[in-house]
Scaffold this active site. Structure first.
Site, short mmCIF file in Angstrom:
data_model
loop_
_atom_site.label_atom_id
_atom_site.label_comp_id
_atom_site.label_asym_id
_atom_site.label_seq_id
_atom_site.Cartn_x
_atom_site.Cartn_y
_atom_site.Cartn_z
CB SER A 327 -0.95 0.00 1.20
OG SER A 327 -1.94 -1.02 1.04
CG ASP A 351 -14.63 -0.49 -0.84
OD1 ASP A 351 -14.74 -1.56 -1.48
OD2 ASP A 351 -13.92 -0.36 0.17
CG ASP A 364 -11.05 -2.84 0.58
OD1 ASP A 364 -10.87 -1.96 -0.27
OD2 ASP A 364 -10.76 -2.69 1.78
CG HIS A 370 -12.75 1.39 3.12
ND1 HIS A 370 -12.28 0.28 2.46
CD2 HIS A 370 -11.95 1.56 4.22
CE1 HIS A 370 -11.21 -0.20 3.10
NE2 HIS A 370 -11.00 0.55 4.18
CB CYS A 383 -10.03 2.35 0.08
SG CYS A 383 -11.34 1.59 -0.88
#
Length: 669
Positions: A327, A351, A364, A370, A383
């Site tokens: 990430s 999402d 996810d 989210h 996310c």
């Protein structure tokens, strides 16, 4: 009857004989005279030179190797003089018998014999090779008394390299070692061959290797008059050697030690730099090794221990280790989207906790998703779905072209050798990387996982630190460098490497501001908030967790059920202070898990030290090493106590004791 002699005939024969003899004598003397003329006139200079060379000997004077210092003048590599016992194999009738006899005069251990044998295999028989180094005065005296028993064996005074901090910063400093045959051939073919006469050692790794020319110095010569037996009579003339220059690094050795201590026994890498200048402040690869082991030629036991260790201590993870960025890649994806117009900061997605592409569900990290996610929230809450969609919209080639600008998948040009390129995938790369047509085709599904820093993505921490520095420096990329300046030992003038570094504009500062704001949010309300709670400054950062092995769609990641080396890597990139950054870093702790818990606490202590002069307490240090730390507890130690140098730093003699990616799709914060 009396025979009458013909006196006239006898006289004629006598005269003929005298004439012949006279001619022979004249010719002989003529030849001698001609030879004398030839030698005295035509070959006078050549013969005079040979006669002089028989009378004199030219001996090279090896220069002192230059010092290596940290940015504050702390000596990281120096020299000291010691006696060595050396054997010239070509002058010894029975080598094994000679060594056995020597062992009764001077202590010769099995490792000395093994090292000597290895050197013998790499060298020529007429070269002098050390069988023992660092002789004591008593050992020198004992051998001197028995020297006449050992033709071909002699004691020499030599300079030895000393790395007073041992394992600390060994991947940066490197080491020197005996010149091997391939290096010798390369030197002989170079323009600098004469400068290496009499030199036995050369830089092998790190700064020692990359700055060999500056550190080596200029070899001097000494003209010695010798006797018929070859013994020195007197010195006729000499040109002194010029010591090597002093190389000043940009790293702070106290900061370097602090980081290495914070890692403890864990594997990983950290690169910290000044985003305004590109100066590298800390360059950590764990585990490390003791460069002093290589100075004399490393013995077989230590070499096996280092070379065969599963932890790979000889691998410079900061320079050559490649990892999926996880990430930590998302801020750069978001910035690329702003630069190309693929997204605006306000644009949102919904999402649901996954992204469907064909029949494949890309999950996810948060079950249920989210909700409504804009760019700020996508970074702060990490996310995955936002970046699955973005990757699909951008496509692999556009991502490649935009992300390459930040230094991903490209050489940074740092000033030590051995850097690897990493892998930033594209359709062209795949066509060249595989042989079979079905392997060369890029499949659309392969693009999705690239958005969260997985898939084929593999980069070094140096590349990630450089990219982080771009965001910290308002879109300006500075070439990273480890050497701050080179000081000429003769003129005392210094040449700053910063003058040679060119800045390069990468991104629009307005877009950079959007990303920086989100990165501040990560450390105030997102995945990095715990580690930076109560900090005396505002830091910007992004946590990351990179998958090492793939898991099935219907499975959940469970670290407790996995072998330690198959667990996720913990990553973190950050800079501080957020408004006027003085330090930017990128780091990975191998197989440690969540970046916010395992990597961010290390970064917090690094920033506390660099910005506030504070260092962790022993209890806090132990907690960080175990991966059980949050923000620093209690009152921090003052800067005077911070990262003190190891005890070996003050010793004159170096320690001689023995010292030694992943792809696929998984949503991770």
């Amino acid at each position: 009857m009396t025979e009458l002699r013909n006196i006239q005939a006898d006289l004629s024969r006598f005269r003929l004989r005298v004439l012949i003899i006279a001619i022979v004598v004249v010719v002989a003397f003529g030849l001698v005279a001609a030879r004398l003329v030839y030698l005295q006139v035509f070959r006078h200079e050549d013969l005079a030179e040979q006669a002089e060379s028989n009378r004199t000997a030219i001996v090279p004077i090896v220069p002192n190797r230059g010092l290596i210092l940290d940015r504050n003048g702390v000596v990281l590599a120096t020299n000291y003089s010691a006696y060595t016992l050396e054997i010239t194999p070509s002058r010894v009738a029975d080598l094994e018998q000679t060594i056995d006899a020597l062992s009764k005069v001077v202590d010769i251990h099995p490792r000395d014999r093994r090292r000597f044998k290895k050197l013998q295999e790499e060298s020529k028989s007429f070269e002098s090779l050390p069988i023992r180094t660092r002789l004591t005065d008593e050992e020198v005296a004992r051998f001197a008394a028995q020297r006449f028993h050992f033709p071909g064996v002699e004691i020499k005074a030599r300079l030895f390299r000393n790395y007073p901090f041992g394992e600390l910063a060994s991947h940066v400093i490197g080491y020197i070692g005996r010149i091997n045959q391939s290096e010798k051939e390369r030197i002989q073919e170079s323009e600098d061959a004469a400068n290496y006469r009499g030199t036995d050692y050369i830089g092998k790794l790190g700064v020692e290797q990359s700055y060999e020319t500056q550190l080596h110095g200029t070899t001097g010569v000494e003209e010695i008059e010798t006797s018929a037996g070859g013994r020195a009579v007197r010195r006729l003339a000499s040109t002194p050697a010029t010591p090597g220059n002093t190389v000043v690094l940009s790293i702070d050795i106290k900061l370097q030690k602090l980081v290495e201590d914070l890692f403890g026994e864990r594997r990983g890498a950290l690169v910290a730099l000044d985003p305004k200048t590109g100066e590298v402040l800390a360059f950590v690869s764990k585990p490390t090794f003791d460069p002093n082991l290589f100075v004399d030629g490393i013995d077989q036991e230590n070499w096996q221990e280092l070379n065969e260790s599963l932890d790979k201590p000889l691998l410079n993870r900061a320079l050559r280790g490649t990892y999926p960025p996880g990430s930590t890649y998302k801020p750069f994806m978001a910035l690329a989207a702003l630069e190309t117009g693929k997204r605006t900061p306000q644009q949102t997605i919904q999402d649901p906790g996954y992204f469907m592409f064909g029949n494949h569900r890309f999950r996810d990290d948060k079950e249920g998703g989210h909700g409504t996610v804009d760019m700020y929230k996508s970074i702060v809450q990490s996310c995955d779905t936002y970046y699955y969609v973005l990757a699909n919209d951008m496509g692999v080639d556009l991502m490649h072209d935009e992300l390459q600008k930040f230094g991903f998948g490209a050489f940074t040009g740092i000033d030590i050798q051995g850097e690897v390129r990493g892998l930033l995938p594209s359709t062209e790369w795949k066509r060249k990387a595989y042989k079979r047509p079905e392997q060369q085709k890029w499949y659309a599904g392969e693009t999705i996982s690239l958005g969260i820093g997985q898939g084929y993505n593999n980069f070094t921490m140096l590349q990630l630190a450089l990219a982080t520095g771009v965001i910290a420096n308002d879109g300006i990329k500075m070439k990273p460098h480890l050497v701050k300046e080179v000081v000429d030992v003769v003129t005392r003038t210094s040449r700053e490497t910063l003058r040679e570094i060119k800045a390069e504009a990468i991104a629009d500062p307005k877009n950079i501001a959007v990303i920086r704001n989100a990165l501040v949010g990560v450390n105030t309300e997102g995945t990095g908030a715990t580690a930076f709670r109560g900090a005396g400054y505002v830091a910007a950062g992004k946590t990351g967790t990179a998958q090492v092995v793939a898991i099935k769609q219907n499975e959940k990641y469970n670290a407790a059920r996995m072998a330690e080396r198959l667990r996720d890597h913990a990553l973190y990139m950050a800079f501080a202070p957020a408004d006027k950054p003085k330090i930017a870093l990128a780091m990975v702790v191998e197989n440690a898990g969540f970046g916010g818990a395992m990597a961010a606490p290390i970064a917090r202590r690094v920033f506390d030290y660099w910005l506030l002069g504070q260092s962790p307490t022993p209890e806090d240090m132990a907690a960080v090493q175990k991966g059980q730390a949050g923000p620093p507890p209690g009152a921090p130690r003052p800067p005077a106590s911070a990262a003190s140098a190891p005890a070996s730093a003050s010793t004159a003699t170096p320690p001689m004791a023995a010292a030694a990616s992943a792809v696929k799709t998984q949503p991770t914060p």
